[in-house]
Design an enzyme around this catalytic site. Structure first.
Site, mmCIF file in Angstrom:
data_model
loop_
_atom_site.group_PDB
_atom_site.id
_atom_site.type_symbol
_atom_site.label_atom_id
_atom_site.label_comp_id
_atom_site.label_asym_id
_atom_site.label_seq_id
_atom_site.Cartn_x
_atom_site.Cartn_y
_atom_site.Cartn_z
ATOM 1 N N VAL A 78 0.862 -1.180 0.000
ATOM 2 C CA VAL A 78 0.000 0.000 0.000
ATOM 3 C C VAL A 78 0.901 1.233 0.000
ATOM 4 O O VAL A 78 1.793 1.353 0.847
ATOM 5 C CB VAL A 78 -0.919 0.020 1.239
ATOM 6 C CG1 VAL A 78 -1.809 1.256 1.249
ATOM 7 C CG2 VAL A 78 -1.746 -1.262 1.327
ATOM 8 N N SER A 105 2.789 -4.552 3.203
ATOM 9 C CA SER A 105 3.675 -3.435 3.523
ATOM 10 C C SER A 105 2.881 -2.170 3.248
ATOM 11 O O SER A 105 2.017 -2.152 2.373
ATOM 12 C CB SER A 105 4.913 -3.438 2.626
ATOM 13 O OG SER A 105 5.626 -4.643 2.754
ATOM 14 N N CYS A 106 3.174 -1.114 3.985
ATOM 15 C CA CYS A 106 2.514 0.168 3.753
ATOM 16 C C CYS A 106 3.568 1.256 3.911
ATOM 17 O O CYS A 106 4.260 1.309 4.931
ATOM 18 C CB CYS A 106 1.378 0.374 4.753
ATOM 19 S SG CYS A 106 0.457 1.908 4.479
ATOM 20 N N VAL A 107 3.695 2.078 2.886
ATOM 21 C CA VAL A 107 4.698 3.131 2.914
ATOM 22 C C VAL A 107 4.101 4.464 2.488
ATOM 23 O O VAL A 107 3.142 4.510 1.722
ATOM 24 C CB VAL A 107 5.900 2.791 2.002
ATOM 25 C CG1 VAL A 107 6.637 1.561 2.496
ATOM 26 C CG2 VAL A 107 5.466 2.597 0.569
#
Length: 127
Positions: A78, A105-107
């Site tokens: 994301v 994963s979220c960045v």
């Protein structure tokens, strides 16, 4: 190894020279999906919640077109322009995925294509 490209007919069209997905044997790699409404070709939602719903609806439509479902997704990444909205996006994300949830994963990024606030890419596995 068998590799094939997939171009969606139901999801938003690519905004560059890439495939909607690439399938390698049983693995399906979805390109990043932004909150473009396929009918209008535009981002219609102004808030991140509406954009997250559009992204996930697009993903569901693309997977369905490929004979897959959200339950076949094993990993997502994301990308968000503001992680302060993480909890709001997380609540919407949880409406679309069930246990066992995909790895994720979220960045935070400085910008996304065509002014989107969120983009999600995914990996799915064919049965």
């Amino acid at each position: 190894m068998q590799k094939e490209a997939f171009l969606t007919q139901k999801g938003p069209k690519a905004v560059g020279p890439y495939s909607t997905a690439v399938c390698v044997d049983k693995m399906v790699y979805l390109s990043g999906i932004i909150p473009v409404n396929p009918a209008s070709g535009k981002i219609e939602a102004a808030d991140v919640e509406g954009q997250a719903r559009q992204v996930l609806n697009n993903m569901d439509a693309i997977l369905g077109e490929m004979g897959l479902s959200m339950g076949d997704v094993v990993k997502t990444t994301v990308f968000m322009t503001d992680l302060a909205a993480f909890a709001r996006v997380n609540a919407i994300y949880a409406e679309y995925f069930r246990e066992p949830f995909p790895a994720r994963s979220c960045v935070q990024v400085s910008a996304l294509p065509v002014g989107a606030q969120i983009e999600i890419e995914a990996i799915a596995v064919r049965a």
